[in-house]
Design an enzyme around this catalytic site. Structure first.
Site, PDB file in Angstrom:
ATOM      1  N   SER A   7      16.091  38.428  11.725  1.00  0.00           N
ATOM      2  CA  SER A   7      16.221  38.143  13.149  1.00  0.00           C
ATOM      3  C   SER A   7      17.612  37.609  13.435  1.00  0.00           C
ATOM      4  CB  SER A   7      15.184  37.106  13.578  1.00  0.00           C
ATOM      5  OG  SER A   7      15.465  36.650  14.884  1.00  0.00           O
ATOM      6  N   TYR A  48      11.641  28.694  12.629  1.00  0.00           N
ATOM      7  CA  TYR A  48      11.575  30.143  12.451  1.00  0.00           C
ATOM      8  C   TYR A  48      12.922  30.687  11.992  1.00  0.00           C
ATOM      9  CZ  TYR A  48      11.396  35.092  13.840  1.00  0.00           C
ATOM     10  OH  TYR A  48      11.465  36.452  13.853  1.00  0.00           O
TER      11      TYR A  48
END
Lengths: 248, 446
Positions: free
Chosen positions: A141, A154
């Site tokens: 990501s 995250y």
């Protein structure tokens, strides 16, 4: 020559489904691995019906590393002499606010996004060294490029996974197998649906096309959509002294 | 846990803006969870949102978007039966099955529509005389009911619930899978014959000649023509051509902005209609077209509803039985031409038979469809068209409708008491609801 095979880990996600469809449309057979096998059976049926390719569901739990070797062997058997490729799509993203309210969530995020991914990739590596072909494509990501106030638990798991992939890429390079790190920005999936403030939202089909293109070319790192590359390049350049004050 | 997203929704006609909380399940079990999460508020399934009026709206309550439930679960080439999740579109069906020689049994005017919507509206196409409507080809469906259970419904297992769901506008429950029969001997190309029609009588004669012999037929009418030209237009008929090479998909074009409301006026529409009619030579013509261009002429222009500007538009579609069609169509067309409300091309088709659903739109007769920009007396005009439809024993298509009155609805749909009896049995708490149902007084709406 037999058709290539894509093994898709975490195959119920919208991006994984789009990758499976794009690969099957391109002439590949597909294995869909994940926990919700009833749902994966439906997706496999869809691939068989739409594209006339071989497709099957495989039971796979990223958190249970004792089952990884057997799952990989089943994938090897399914592929036979054909070239196996691997797409890793699983991951979980509770919001930072949910994690702050309940730090017990942290173990699950790290276990899925980092520990689970490394466990299965490390067990797959010898198979690709023996095969000397195929590609590994792993979703990380843009959140992994820099720890941000709004998403750093995250983000840190994806950053750590990115570092692991750098090493794996060097290892498998010696066998002629590319390892592609895909860094999507927000994608219009169940993971992001209904959350606020999502700039440059990409459709799963766009990400899937970029993943398969990168696998063919052996690109090391891909930002999807492309504008995230200059954006993250700038964000990475901001000094920590200033960055800590920013609300991003 | 289901995440609900505050969402602004309109029908395709964009004549009404609603605010809803929408869920978008990607797996069947997420659909169950979403519906279970709506104990205190009503919910409605929405497919592609191509119904023109308020059929796929549920203002102030919940909507479940079915677009991501889009898997084709099986296909049997021997029987032609396909099983699909509700979000599978007609574009998916054409792409998957046309190369194998199969076509959807009935197709609405847009390939973006979903099979869930096709069941809910019992859609018909340009081959209705020959093949009937979508519901005529449904074998069974799995229906998620108000009590949270899912039941497989066939005409044998529960004839009344089956008939209430075909054309039932999503009010009996949510179709989570549907098995229907595709039709064989389809090819990607059709031979289209076009001929100019001088007036309404010419139309009725031409349709009488072709409706029982050709596979596809549709007429385009210049709704502004009056007097001796009343009903003038172009009749298209089409048959499959043996060429099996798949055509290249067309490049879609978009309407980038809402056009200002003055863009559509009597003059511009009259000029457009005249050009459209004159492109066909007086002697008629014959040419090859791709099947998808025949079925979906407007899909090449994405967002074409923006042509009508921010106020949006109404679509009116009614069917009149054959015995009253001549007088009824004349009265409708005279009323429309007399008000001069600028309507783009109107569509005239024949329908072959009554559908299987309690609220199925088709009956043997002639169906007329037109768009009207909102404002400028459009409401008044549509009320007059409703009265004429009623006077001639016809009915209005709920998937297109925005303004039909409760009294008109009750008079047009004689099977309504049976439909309401099923709703009372399967959804006594009125959990599945829509703005259309509220407007028409269904499910005890005040």
């Amino acid at each position: 020559m037999s058709a290539p095979v894509w093994l898709i880990l975490g195959a119920s996600s919208a991006i994984a489904r789009a990758v499976a469809r794009a690969a099957a449309a391109d002439g590949a057979d597909v294995l869909l691995a994940g926990r919700d096998t009833a749902d994966l059976e439906a997706s496999a049926a869809d691939l068989r019906t739409r594209f006339g390719r071989r497709a099957a569901a495989l039971d796979f739990d990223a958190l249970d590393s004792t089952g990884h070797a057997a799952m990989l062997q089943r994938a090897r058997d399914f592929a036979g002499e054909a070239t196996l490729n691997l797409f890793l799509a699983f991951g979980t993203m509770p919001s930072q606010a949910e994690i702050d309210a309940d730090p017990a969530l942290i173990d699950g995020v790290i276990a899925a996004n980092y520990t689970g991914a490394v466990n299965v990739l490390h067990r797959a590596a010898p198979m690709f060294e023996a095969q000397k072909a195929g590609a590994l494509v792993v979703l990380t990501s843009v959140a992994g490029d820099r720890g941000r106030l709004k998403n750093y638990v995250y983000g840190s798991t994806k950053g750590a996974l990115g570092a692991y992939l750098q090493g794996l890429r060097a290892r498998l390079f010696r066998s002629g197998v590319p390892v592609v790190t895909v860094k999507p920005g927000p994608v219009d999936t169940a993971m992001s649906y209904g959350l606020n403030d999502m700039p440059l939202m990409a459709q799963p089909e766009t990400v899937a096309a970029a993943c398969l293109k990168a696998a063919k070319k052996g690109t090391e790192i891909v930002y999807v959509p492309f504008p995230w590359w200059p954006i993250m390049t700038i964000i990475k350049l901001i000094p920590e002294r200033i960055f800590k004050k920013l609300n991003i | 846990m289901t995440r609900w997203k505050p969402t602004t929704l309109t029908g395709w006609g964009r004549n009404r803006i609603t605010r809803t909380a929408a869920a978008r399940p990607e797996r069947p079990r997420e659909l169950d969870a979403a519906v279970a999460d709506t104990r205190d508020v009503t919910v409605l399934a929405r497919g592609a949102g191509r119904a023109y009026g308020d059929a796929a709206l549920n203002d102030g309550a919940r909507v479940v978007l079915t677009e991501r439930l889009d898997r084709i679960l099986s296909f049997d080439a021997a029987s032609g039966v396909a099983v699909c999740e509700p979000g599978v579109t007609f574009a998916d069906l054409l792409e998957t099955f046309l190369p194998r020689g199969f076509m959807p049994p009935a197709s609405p005017g847009t390939a973006f529509a979903t099979v869930g919507g096709a069941v809910a509206a019992d859609v018909h196409g340009k081959n209705h005389d020959r093949h009937g409507s979508f519901g005529d080809h449904v074998e069974w469906f799995d229906l998620l009911l108000a009590d949270g259970s899912t039941r497989r419904i066939t005409p044998e297992s529960d004839a009344e619930l089956f008939a209430a769901t075909i054309g039932g506008m999503g009010l009996t429950g949510i179709v989570r899978a549907v098995a229907f029969r595709l039709l064989p001997r389809a090819t990607p190309w059709v031979t289209v014959r076009e001929k100019r029609i001088a007036d309404l009588d010419g139309y009725l004669e031409s349709f009488a000649q072709v409706r029982d012999s050709v596979t596809f037929s549709v007429g385009w009418i210049d709704a502004l023509a009056r007097g001796s030209s009343l009903g003038q237009g172009i009749l298209e008929t089409a048959e499959f051509h043996e060429d099996r090479a798949m055509p290249a998909p067309p490049r879609p074009r978009r309407v980038p902005v809402d056009l200002p409301s003055f863009a559509l006026n009597r003059l511009s529409v009259r000029a457009f209609n005249e050009l459209y009619r004159r492109r066909v030579p007086t002697a008629g013509r014959e040419r090859q077209r791709s099947f998808s261009k025949l079925l979906y002429p407007l899909d090449a222009l994405h967002d074409w509803n923006r042509i009508y500007g921010r106020r949006g538009f109404y679509q009116f579609q009614c069917v009149l039985p054959d015995r009253t069609a001549r007088a009824g169509l004349r009265s409708l067309l005279e009323t429309i031409a007399g008000t001069g409300n600028p309507s783009f091309l109107a569509v005239l088709k024949t329908l072959g038979r009554t559908g299987r659903g309690h609220l199925s739109f088709p009956m043997r007769g002639h169906t007329l469809a037109l768009d009207f920009p909102c404002g400028g007396g459009a409401d008044e005009l549509l009320h007059r068209l409703e009265a004429i439809t009623l006077e001639y024993g016809g009915r209005i298509y709920l998937a297109k409708d925005s303004l039909l009155s409760r009294a008109g609805f009750r008079a047009m749909y004689p099977e309504l008491p049976r439909f309401e009896a099923v709703l009372q049995r399967v959804d006594p708490g009125a959990r599945f609801m829509s703005d259309l149902a509220r407007r028409l007084g269904l499910k005890g709406a005040a």
